[in-house]
Write an enzyme that holds these catalytic residues in place. Sequence first.
Site, mmCIF file in Angstrom:
data_model
loop_
_atom_site.group_PDB
_atom_site.id
_atom_site.type_symbol
_atom_site.label_atom_id
_atom_site.label_comp_id
_atom_site.label_asym_id
_atom_site.label_seq_id
_atom_site.Cartn_x
_atom_site.Cartn_y
_atom_site.Cartn_z
ATOM 1 N N GLU A 158 0.863 -1.171 -0.101
ATOM 2 C CA GLU A 158 -0.092 0.013 -0.076
ATOM 3 C C GLU A 158 1.120 1.176 0.061
ATOM 4 O O GLU A 158 1.884 1.221 0.894
ATOM 5 C CB GLU A 158 -0.849 0.013 1.261
ATOM 6 C CG GLU A 158 -1.811 1.160 1.371
ATOM 7 C CD GLU A 158 -3.360 0.882 1.948
ATOM 8 O OE1 GLU A 158 -3.394 -0.256 2.315
ATOM 9 O OE2 GLU A 158 -4.114 1.864 2.181
ATOM 10 N N ARG A 159 0.778 2.157 -0.946
ATOM 11 C CA ARG A 159 1.488 3.287 -1.127
ATOM 12 C C ARG A 159 3.051 2.948 -1.189
ATOM 13 O O ARG A 159 3.757 3.486 -0.883
ATOM 14 C CB ARG A 159 1.323 4.362 0.112
ATOM 15 C CG ARG A 159 0.213 4.704 0.533
ATOM 16 C CD ARG A 159 -0.798 5.024 -0.749
ATOM 17 N NE ARG A 159 -2.403 5.221 -0.409
ATOM 18 C CZ ARG A 159 -3.088 5.364 -1.091
ATOM 19 N NH1 ARG A 159 -3.024 5.686 -2.278
ATOM 20 N NH2 ARG A 159 -4.603 5.716 -0.814
ATOM 21 N N GLU B 28 -10.987 4.311 8.502
ATOM 22 C CA GLU B 28 -10.927 4.023 7.119
ATOM 23 C C GLU B 28 -11.260 2.712 6.785
ATOM 24 O O GLU B 28 -10.731 1.843 6.133
ATOM 25 C CB GLU B 28 -9.491 4.146 6.421
ATOM 26 C CG GLU B 28 -9.187 5.785 6.354
ATOM 27 C CD GLU B 28 -7.827 5.936 5.810
ATOM 28 O OE1 GLU B 28 -6.789 5.137 5.611
ATOM 29 O OE2 GLU B 28 -7.624 7.289 5.327
ATOM 30 N N ARG C 231 -2.442 3.718 16.693
ATOM 31 C CA ARG C 231 -2.501 4.998 15.768
ATOM 32 C C ARG C 231 -3.477 5.788 16.232
ATOM 33 O O ARG C 231 -4.433 5.386 16.531
ATOM 34 C CB ARG C 231 -2.399 4.501 14.442
ATOM 35 C CG ARG C 231 -1.058 3.561 14.196
ATOM 36 C CD ARG C 231 -1.057 3.209 12.667
ATOM 37 N NE ARG C 231 -0.787 4.129 11.696
ATOM 38 C CZ ARG C 231 -1.390 4.331 10.848
ATOM 39 N NH1 ARG C 231 -2.739 4.088 10.298
ATOM 40 N NH2 ARG C 231 -1.035 5.312 9.841
ATOM 41 N N ARG D 104 -11.803 17.570 9.551
ATOM 42 C CA ARG D 104 -11.021 16.201 9.703
ATOM 43 C C ARG D 104 -9.708 16.427 10.518
ATOM 44 O O ARG D 104 -9.171 15.797 11.321
ATOM 45 C CB ARG D 104 -10.669 15.726 8.501
ATOM 46 C CG ARG D 104 -9.413 14.701 8.411
ATOM 47 C CD ARG D 104 -9.357 13.921 7.064
ATOM 48 N NE ARG D 104 -8.095 13.261 6.818
ATOM 49 C CZ ARG D 104 -7.704 12.642 5.694
ATOM 50 N NH1 ARG D 104 -8.440 12.797 4.725
ATOM 51 N NH2 ARG D 104 -6.589 11.786 5.771
ATOM 52 N N ASP E 194 -2.743 14.273 6.805
ATOM 53 C CA ASP E 194 -2.258 13.074 5.921
ATOM 54 C C ASP E 194 -0.921 13.187 5.268
ATOM 55 O O ASP E 194 -1.018 12.988 3.990
ATOM 56 C CB ASP E 194 -3.168 12.387 5.286
ATOM 57 C CG ASP E 194 -2.877 11.029 5.149
ATOM 58 O OD1 ASP E 194 -2.002 10.466 5.554
ATOM 59 O OD2 ASP E 194 -3.630 10.081 4.159
ATOM 60 N N GLU F 35 4.887 9.893 13.920
ATOM 61 C CA GLU F 35 4.887 8.748 12.700
ATOM 62 C C GLU F 35 5.089 10.112 11.491
ATOM 63 O O GLU F 35 4.209 10.894 11.171
ATOM 64 C CB GLU F 35 3.660 8.391 12.460
ATOM 65 C CG GLU F 35 3.446 7.421 11.163
ATOM 66 C CD GLU F 35 2.122 6.564 11.015
ATOM 67 O OE1 GLU F 35 1.393 5.950 11.986
ATOM 68 O OE2 GLU F 35 1.511 6.692 9.989
ATOM 69 N N GLU G 275 4.117 9.088 -0.765
ATOM 70 C CA GLU G 275 2.497 8.891 -1.105
ATOM 71 C C GLU G 275 1.992 10.454 -1.874
ATOM 72 O O GLU G 275 1.595 10.460 -2.730
ATOM 73 C CB GLU G 275 1.638 8.544 0.065
ATOM 74 C CG GLU G 275 0.058 8.543 -0.213
ATOM 75 C CD GLU G 275 -0.683 8.131 0.695
ATOM 76 O OE1 GLU G 275 -0.025 7.917 1.859
ATOM 77 O OE2 GLU G 275 -1.787 8.080 0.770
ATOM 78 N N GLU H 130 6.814 21.679 -3.312
ATOM 79 C CA GLU H 130 5.744 22.487 -2.907
ATOM 80 C C GLU H 130 5.314 23.566 -3.760
ATOM 81 O O GLU H 130 3.964 23.745 -3.761
ATOM 82 C CB GLU H 130 6.116 23.014 -1.676
ATOM 83 C CG GLU H 130 5.112 23.852 -0.697
ATOM 84 C CD GLU H 130 5.684 24.384 0.448
ATOM 85 O OE1 GLU H 130 6.934 24.755 0.574
ATOM 86 O OE2 GLU H 130 5.005 24.507 1.613
HETATM 87 O O1 GCW Z 1 -4.324 8.226 4.047
HETATM 88 C C1 GCW Z 1 -3.867 7.244 4.311
HETATM 89 C C2 GCW Z 1 -3.570 6.392 3.218
HETATM 90 C C3 GCW Z 1 -3.706 4.935 3.453
HETATM 91 C C4 GCW Z 1 -2.934 4.425 4.641
HETATM 92 C C5 GCW Z 1 -3.638 5.503 5.635
HETATM 93 C C6 GCW Z 1 -3.209 5.306 7.145
HETATM 94 C C7 GCW Z 1 -2.607 2.494 5.283
HETATM 95 O O2 GCW Z 1 -3.755 6.866 1.762
HETATM 96 O O3 GCW Z 1 -3.409 4.202 2.299
HETATM 97 O O4 GCW Z 1 -3.523 3.173 4.876
HETATM 98 O O5 GCW Z 1 -3.336 6.841 5.362
HETATM 99 O O6 GCW Z 1 -2.223 5.728 7.294
HETATM 100 O O7 GCW Z 1 -3.517 4.390 7.607
#
Ligand code: GCW
Length: 665
Positions: free
Chosen positions: A147-148, A273, A306, A323, A352, A374, A380, A498
């Site tokens: 993922e990513r 999510e 998290r 958000r 994010d 983190e 990404e 940027e």
């Molecule tokens: O926004 C996101 C990413 C997801 C990721 C999530 C996270 C692993 O687009 O791909 O999922 O953050 O940090 O949990």
Amino acid sequence: MEESKWTKMWLDYHRIYDGGRVWKMVLGGFMEDQAVIASAIFEFKRAIEALTGEQVIDVKKDGTAGNLRTMCIKKQDSVPVEGYRIAGNEEGIVLEASDERGVLYGIFAIIRQIACGKRAEEVAEVASPSNPLRMMNHWDNMDGSIERGYSGESFFFEKDEILINDRTRDYARFMASIGINGVVINNVNVKGAASYLITDKYFDRLESLSEIFGDYGIRLYLSLNFASPIEIGGMDSCDPLDKDVIKWWEDKIKEVYDRLPLLGGFLVKADSEGRPGPFTYGRTQADGANMLGDVIKPYDGIIIWRCFVYNCTQDWRDTKTDRARAGYDYFKEQDGTYHDNVILQIKNGPMDFQIREPVSPLLGGLTKTNQMLEVQIAQEYTGHQIDLCYLIPLFKEVLDFHTYCDPEKDTVADVVSGRTMGNTLGGMAAVINTGNDINWTGNDLAAANLYGFGRLSYDTELSAEQIAREWIAMTFKLPDKEADILCSMLLRSREIYEKYSSPLGIGWMVTPNGHYGPSVDGYEYSRWGTYHRADHLGIGVDRSDKGTGYAQQYYEENAKMYNDPTTCPEELLLFFHHIPYTWKLKTGKTLIQHIYDSHFEGEEEARDLASDWESIRDLIPAEAFDRVKERFGLQLDNAREWRDQVNSYFFRKSGIADEKGRTIY
Ligand code: GCW
């Protein structure tokens, strides 16, 4: 020996000088059969022979030659855990440490100094880690996808099996060489086969993996599915306060530790999510984290929980819902109730991993809870390892940020290291940027982020430039002029990205889901959203006390500064305020003119990066050169796309022409 099919990144030792002597290893207080010590000796031998041409003889052999130097490794309890003292002289080098990891890190420090140009007799350093935990988080799935991930497939998983091969060991070497002491191998989105990592099916392989890691001082961690009692246990609930659920976890964790005694613990993404979590049962995040913390406590394990919890389906027509507020709103209230072996892992910003965000108000906002920062080195939102984007300056800004949570020790670095609260669990984690590509990181230059994160997490005082220079010296061994060019490319790259993408803290405007390339109104979760709230008069999100109130989540000094558009740092202006296009920035330019100029400049400066790379062609190994050159080609397309789409969008919205009369499509 057959050459491996992948690069050695910064551990590709170049000959620095030809020494004529022989080295003998001497151990005092450590044993050569201690796994980590054995790795340290192996690494020293391998590096010294390559860097200096000097031979290293075994610990047991008695050296006879007169020109013998000693590499003396001594146990010295006054050296802090995982720290080292190294000092070279005519007779050799002395390394002092109180534990095995300290020895290994000390050996890698010696190697680094020699690879960066010091002679063995000049080696000198006293160091100990800023952070107790220095971790990599892989978002690797068990089918091999990442993922990513922008560097190929996983080297840990393939077709639902765990891979263990030469690459595994090389990976461990790289991580140890930069001070990483914990690795989570699987994606925080734990689905399908990954839920079964805590079952008999995978214990043997995981045990081998934990041992390979262990040889290099690294602890294995796993991401955990909070709904495991349902998904693999056949229960109908995962309510963290349900007695049967707790019993299920107790049995499960016992089984896991019987088979994986070296396991460090678990990382958990809950209620985010689509992932299950305690909210389903009307419980708090603390209820969930503490239950697992208690269950794992007898094994000295830890739970890293998290804070990326937010409602991704929120309706953006409601301008009060924000958000950015979510993390603080969900976690602050229970501050002080999280158990000792629970750590909250907090993304650097409230949204994010955008190219620029304010620091999350949770960092330091929590004053009685273990915290971990983190960050994301997987690019990404910062160019997918196609575009050059050296992220260490961004991480430095976060670490140096004054939260005002304490009269003295109030930076994020103070908070996560444990200095502020005197706690022992905390540190830094990065979502890693590796995969099974030949060069590990897709773009050879993205390895600077991998290297840099590790070094920075070990020593948060290092500067972004120092780290870049070390990485360049170790990777390419360039003459000064060319090293300066490459260093400057790295240091300029974040701002360039940027400028042509989404400046002034607005973020996003990126293609939904894919997150590469522009899509000004792009928003993945509903047709109602945009992140930027632009209309014909202005752009930006009002997060002041008159807007969503997000700015009030900071301590007063910062809250005040952010609340007022005239004191808010301009690079974050549109994050905190909705600003008219005609607003005058400190440069005297209007906001709209700044948007145009920034995008034109960003694109031009991206071209400069590409030509700088061209200018050092002769000194870079051909294959690496070509790989990177190809990426610069794509970066330029991307920069043009961003420039044109963003500028034309705002030209049409505002109806205000570019003062400089450039073509806006
Ligand atoms: O926004 C996101 C990413 C997801 C990721 C999530 C996270 C692993 O687009 O791909 O999922 O953050 O940090 O949990």
